[in-house]
Write an enzyme that holds these catalytic residues in place. Structure first.
Site, PDB file in Angstrom:
ATOM      1  N   LYS A 178      41.056  38.472  51.291  1.00  0.00           N
ATOM      2  CA  LYS A 178      41.871  39.663  51.503  1.00  0.00           C
ATOM      3  C   LYS A 178      40.915  40.843  51.379  1.00  0.00           C
ATOM      4  CE  LYS A 178      44.116  42.387  48.782  1.00  0.00           C
ATOM      5  NZ  LYS A 178      43.866  43.702  49.456  1.00  0.00           N
ATOM      6  N   SER A 231      40.872  46.380  39.344  1.00  0.00           N
ATOM      7  CA  SER A 231      41.307  47.045  38.117  1.00  0.00           C
ATOM      8  C   SER A 231      41.725  46.034  37.052  1.00  0.00           C
ATOM      9  CB  SER A 231      42.469  47.989  38.412  1.00  0.00           C
ATOM     10  OG  SER A 231      43.641  47.246  38.703  1.00  0.00           O
ATOM     11  N   THR A 253      36.948  42.918  36.226  1.00  0.00           N
ATOM     12  CA  THR A 253      37.774  44.114  36.180  1.00  0.00           C
ATOM     13  C   THR A 253      36.980  45.355  35.750  1.00  0.00           C
ATOM     14  OG1 THR A 253      38.559  43.356  34.009  1.00  0.00           O
ATOM     15  CG2 THR A 253      39.908  42.797  35.898  1.00  0.00           C
ATOM     16  N   CYS A 286      31.292  48.969  39.033  1.00  0.00           N
ATOM     17  CA  CYS A 286      31.658  48.593  37.673  1.00  0.00           C
ATOM     18  C   CYS A 286      30.447  48.465  36.768  1.00  0.00           C
ATOM     19  CB  CYS A 286      32.475  47.308  37.667  1.00  0.00           C
ATOM     20  SG  CYS A 286      31.585  45.876  38.280  1.00  0.00           S
TER      21      CYS A 286
END
Length: 504
Positions: A178, A231, A253, A286
């Site tokens: 995706k 997230s 995350t 991140c």
């Protein structure tokens, strides 16, 4: 004359197929602010078709010898090198990374592919002859089936085509990606290169959709595992739902990485490392370095050096090779980061460099933010505690090593942590006691190369097996132990067998 907007299609079973969705999501060039494409919010039926294509491709692909599978990845690697400038431009254009950073994004995808090419060695199991009298045991690693890869916007090449796809398919699985709706074009171009390299139809499938349609992956009986980057709130949800449905999950995350700068650090070199780590990729990673914890004795000197270097950082369009920092990904994300800057001001942090309202001549509609620096940030301030995901650096002042380490370990996130020092004792103590999963000693971005895992801790990761390294191969495979024996003439005549036959 305005640029023609390209309408993208999902890649299912080796073909780009027109979507039946009535909803399309815009894709912008962050450097200009102009819409360049639109991608469908694929329907439930289209997501299901992608899963079924991957399921149908799995038996033949998993039965393909691993040596032949990685030969295709060799060809993919060659095509990546051949099309390096094209892929780099595509990342820069849809994401906004400066040219060198976009090229690095593609090179990290190449690195992940090279790691996956080692599958014949890294999939090897173990064996022991005569483990019990006359019994031999062999452990094999086997693929599971269909995996789903849920991709963020910030690394359009590295994450889908370096972290997820290569090891997944090298080990014999198939995958449905995706792609991020803001930056899906790079992954779709990679799908074409995989097909050109000879990958069978259905092994890789790519859709774009909303969170509603993506929920299918978490409960679908034909999906065996989910790899996610995004997230913390979404990662927790994915981990809890998918794991409850018996799936493998790795959810990478949020982060709020800290660096501890001790008073023996060389100021200029340390400041240069901080600039690179804090403002590279416009802070949209991140493993960015959004917080520096510095000893008070050198804090004024270090802050002055960082501000000076940040002011000299050229902000401009992503595909200008002289640009030091490109725009953020969308106007909405720029507002999100700007709101955080305003929060920091309200909380009482000292704004020593303001990157708001920056303009780039000739690119006035681009999504630009300049480097922003807050000093005197305290632990009560949310600006220094939660992820901003933009070019915002917070300075926290401390008395000594112990206070700095305590502040760092008190943070709920633990992706990376860094110390700048020339003192071996403190470096060793830091590496031993920090909560960060990836630790840097005088290394601003302590991401290891792909033969090691990307190992965040605490609220920065949910799962058991990390991406890349040996963990990556374990995540995409399951072990099977085969115990066998062959009867000799005496054994053939036995009429009874012990309950613990071969196990004791």
């Amino acid at each position: 004359m305005s640029e023609q907007i390209v309408r993208l299609k999902p890649f299912i079973n080796g073909q780009f197929v027109p979507s039946k969705s009535e909803k399309y999501m815009p894709i912008y060039d962050p450097s200009t602010g102009a819409q360049i494409a639109e991608t469908p919010c694929c329907t439930v039926d289209e997501v299901e078709a992608a899963i079924q294509a991957a399921k149908a491709a799995f038996p033949a692909w998993s039965n393909t010898p691993v040596v032949k599978r990685v030969q295709i990845l060799y060809k993919v690697r060659e095509l990546m090198i051949k099309h390096m400038d094209e892929l780099t431009h595509m990342v820069a254009r849809e994401n906004g990374k400066a040219w060198s950073e976009a090229e690095g994004d593609v090179l990290k995808a190449k690195e992940g592919t090279e790691q996956a090419i080692a599958a014949p060695s890294l999939m090897m199991g173990d064996s022991l002859m005569n483990v019990s009298n006359g019994f031999d045991t062999t452990l094999y690693r086997e693929p599971l089936g269909v995996f789903a890869g849920l991709i963020p916007f910030n690394f359009p090449a590295m994450i889908p085509m370096g972290w997820m796809t290569p090891i997944c398919i090298a080990t014999g699985n198939t995958i449905v990606l995706k792609a991020a709706s803001m930056t899906p074009m790079t992954a779709m171009r990679f799908a074409e290169l995989y097909k050109e390299a000879g990958l069978p139809d259905g092994v890789i499938n790519i859709v774009t959709c909303s969170r509603n349609e993506a929920e299918i992956f978490l409960t679908h009986p034909d999906v065996k595992g989910v790899s996610f980057v995004g997230s913390t709130s979404v990662g927790k949800h994915i981990y809890s739902v998918a794991a409850a449905n018996g799936k493998r999950v790795q959810a990478l995350t949020e982060a709020k990485n800290h660096a501890l700068v001790l008073e023996d650090s060389p100021i200029e070199r340390t400041a240069a490392g901080i600039i690179n780590a804090s403002f590279g990729c416009a802070g949209e990673r991140c493993m960015a370095l959004p917080v520096v914890v510095v000893q008070e004795s050198i804090a004024d000197q270090l802050v002055a050096a960082i501000v000076e270097k940040a002011k000299g950082l050229k902000v401009g369009p992503a595909y200008d090779k002289s640009t030091g920092m490109g725009p953020v990904v969308t106007a909405g994300h720029r507002k999100f980061v700007t709101d955080w800057i305003e929060t920091g001001i309200k909380e009482g942090a000292k704004l020593v460099l303001d990157g708001r309202n920056i303009t780039v001549p000739g690119y006035e509609n681009g999504f630009y933010l300049g480097p922003t620096i807050f000093d005197n940030v305290t632990e009560e301030m949310t600006i220094g505690r939660f992820e901003v995901f933009g070019p915002v650096l917070c300075i926290k002042r401390v008395k000594d090593f112990e206070e700095g380490l305590r502040i760092m370990n008190d943070n709920p996130f633990a992706n990376g942590s860094v110390i700048f020092t020339q003192n071996g004792h403190y470096a060793r103590e830091f590496a031993k006691r920090t909560h960060g999963g990836m630790v840097g000693v005088n290394v601003g971005i302590p991401v290891p190369v792909g033969c090691f895992p990307f190992c965040g801790h605490k609220n920065s990761f949910f799962g058991d097996l990390h991406t890349l390294g040996k963990d990556g191969f374990r995540f995409f495979t399951e072990s099977k132990s085969v115990t066998q024996r062959w009867f000799d003439d005496v054994e053939k005549t036995k009429k009874t067998v012990s309950t613990w036959d071969g196990t004791i």
